[in-house]
Design a protein around this motif. Structure first.
Motif, PDB file in Angstrom:
ATOM      1  N   GLU A  19      10.914  53.040  30.896  1.00  0.00           N
ATOM      2  CA  GLU A  19      11.595  53.209  32.181  1.00  0.00           C
ATOM      3  C   GLU A  19      13.042  52.737  32.156  1.00  0.00           C
ATOM      4  N   ARG A  48      16.174  57.081  34.083  1.00  0.00           N
ATOM      5  CA  ARG A  48      16.493  58.277  34.846  1.00  0.00           C
ATOM      6  C   ARG A  48      17.998  58.439  35.005  1.00  0.00           C
ATOM      7  N   THR A  52      20.655  61.408  32.998  1.00  0.00           N
ATOM      8  CA  THR A  52      21.426  62.344  33.824  1.00  0.00           C
ATOM      9  C   THR A  52      22.359  63.176  32.945  1.00  0.00           C
TER      10      THR A  52
END
Length: 511
Positions: A19, A48, A52
């Motif tokens: 994560e 995340r 990008t």
């Protein structure tokens, strides 16, 4: 799970989901990794956020180029082995021809020797029989003479007087004594003849001892196939994501520039970079190619069949050359530059390029001729102009320059025009090259510049001008493996550049 590619989103050490991402150590982390090893790192961001614009990252771009480069390497290796297999067929045919020609030659030679021996036999036999016939004629004549003497003696005995018989007996007796003496002399010199033949010892050995017509030998030599390891750069996540891959991001870095030294006049119209990194220059003023190292050192002059016009690299072992004054192209060995194949054409030819094992040749009026490497004609593609000298191909495109109308044409591999570009800043366009993305490089002969045109033809940028040393440039060649650009001026100045994609980056702050 992507087909054929396994992507794990779980930490191998802790079994937790990945994560987080540490920019400092360039590592992906799970919630356990962060406090254990990266507690003091200030650059830990959510994965995340790090992901990008991943589709536009340099890492993905380099990965795609690495895959393409590896596929090109494999394709060249496959073509090389296919060529080697075809060479075995050619060698087998050549050996069969040699065996049959040797057999025919031996048969012909044996026939000639046999005929000579038979002529000698006939001549010798005739000589021997002539000698027998000569003696036979002598003996026959003596026999006839003795028969007549016998008849005369009997006649004399019956009808002559005693005195005549007395005198005749003595005279005939003297004649008989003389003839007997002669006959004994002739008979004493008589010989018998016996004809025999002595076969040459080598012929005897051929029939009795030579068991093999010849021997097939195989010589092995290690073939070093050029397979370059593509460089795959990892993403430098700052996060650095390129905004675009268009031509505005491209710049050139000079590697080497030098002048071709010649005692006579020089005219450069074609060039190429060989797989070993050497530079191959076509001088149309003499029947030679010129080979240089990438550091500008003269390697050698290479004699060719006529005045060369253009060059294209087929694979690691072969190049193809066109000649502006003769109606054929030649495939040359890339190391020895011996002619491996001559492909005859119906018309004179100029520019040449290769794509997917097919040769695209500017041949005749308004025509691009498409050939396979065996010389078989595959297609004729029509052009809207007759003032075209230079051509290049890339993936699914053909590019060629109209030097009279100052137009760059882009068409499909079937010859259908996709777009064309005409710019006042490009006058008398000559050499044309294309990179991995189908961006096009064109040199302007009278504008003394190098222009890059985006693959869709909608944007362009001048990369080099006369102030950079371009003075009537005619030839340009892009090496997709090394990402180098070779540019040649008409009168012999050569420049080698590294093509660099200078990406602009957007900084994504850490959360």
């Amino acid at each position: 799970m992507i087909q054929n590619v396994s992507i794990s989103q779980v930490c191998e050490q802790h079994g937790e989901n990945l994560e987080w991402f540490c920019k400092t150590h360039d590592e992906v982390l799970c919630m356990v990794c962060v406090p254990l090893k990266h507690k003091a790192c200030s650059g830990v961001i959510a994965i995340r956020v790090a992901a990008t614009n991943a589709r536009e990252s340099t890492a993905l771009s380099d990965l795609e180029e690495a895959i393409d480069g590896t596929m090109r390497n494999l394709k060249q290796c496959i073509m090389n082995r296919e060529s080697a297999s075809k060479d075995i067929d050619k060698q087998e045919l050549a050996i069969k021809t040699t065996i049959l020609e040797t057999r025919t030659k031996i048969n012909c030679h044996l026939d000639k020797m046999q005929e000579k021996l038979l002529r000698d036999l006939r001549s010798t036999s005739h000589t021997c029989k002539s000698k027998y016939s000569k003696l036979f004629r002598i003996l026959e004549s003596k026999k006839e003479m003795l028969t007549k003497l016998k008849e005369q003696t009997q006649h004399m005995k019956q009808f002559s007087s005693d005195i005549q018989v007395f005198l005749g007996t003595r005279q005939v007796n003297q004649q008989i004594i003389s003839e007997v003496r002669y006959i004994k002399t002739v008979i004493g010199a008589t010989k018998d003849y016996e004809l025999k033949v002595a076969i040459h010892s080598l012929i005897e050995k051929l029939a009795n001892e030579v068991e093999d017509f010849g021997e097939i030998n195989v010589s092995e030599c290690a073939r070093k196939l050029a397979f370059r390891d593509p460089k795959i750069d990892q993403a430098q996540i700052e996060i650095n994501v390129p905004k675009s891959r268009n031509i505005s991001d491209v710049k050139l870095q000079l590697i080497k520039t030098f002048e071709i030294q010649r005692n006579s006049e020089i005219t450069i119209v074609g060039c190429a970079t060989l797989p070993n990194g050497h530079l191959l220059i076509a001088n149309s003023k003499e029947n030679r190619l010129i080979e240089y190292s990438d550091t500008g050192e003269h390697i050698r002059d290479i004699p060719v069949s006529d005045r060369p016009f253009d060059i294209t690299v087929i694979d690691t072992n072969r190049v193809c050359v066109t000649y502006s004054d003769i109606k054929f192209v030649e495939i040359l060995n890339g190391s020895t530059f011996n002619v491996e194949k001559k492909i005859s054409l119906q018309t004179l030819c100029h520019g040449i390029s290769i794509e997917d094992g097919r040769l695209y040749v500017i041949s005749g009026h308004f025509t691009i001729q498409v050939l396979d490497l065996s010389g078989r004609n595959l297609d004729f593609l029509k052009m809207p102009s007759n003032s075209v000298l230079h051509i290049t191909t890339g993936r699914d495109r053909i590019f060629y320059t109209d030097y009279d109308k100052n137009i760059l044409h882009c068409c499909s591999l079937k010859g259908y025009e996709l777009w064309h570009l005409q710019k006042k800043s490009i006058t008398r366009p000559h050499g044309v090259a294309v990179d991995t993305y189908n961006n096009v490089y064109v040199v302007g002969f009278l504008s003394h510049n190098l222009t890059i045109i985006q693959q869709d033809g909608k944007d362009s940028k001048t990369l080099l001008t006369k102030s950079d040393g371009l003075d009537n440039p005619t030839a340009v060649y892009y090496d997709k493996e090394k990402r180098t650009l070779l540019i040649c001026n008409y009168k012999g100045k050569v420049a080698l550049y590294k093509v660099i994609k200078k990406f602009s980056f957007a900084l994504i702050p850490a959360c």
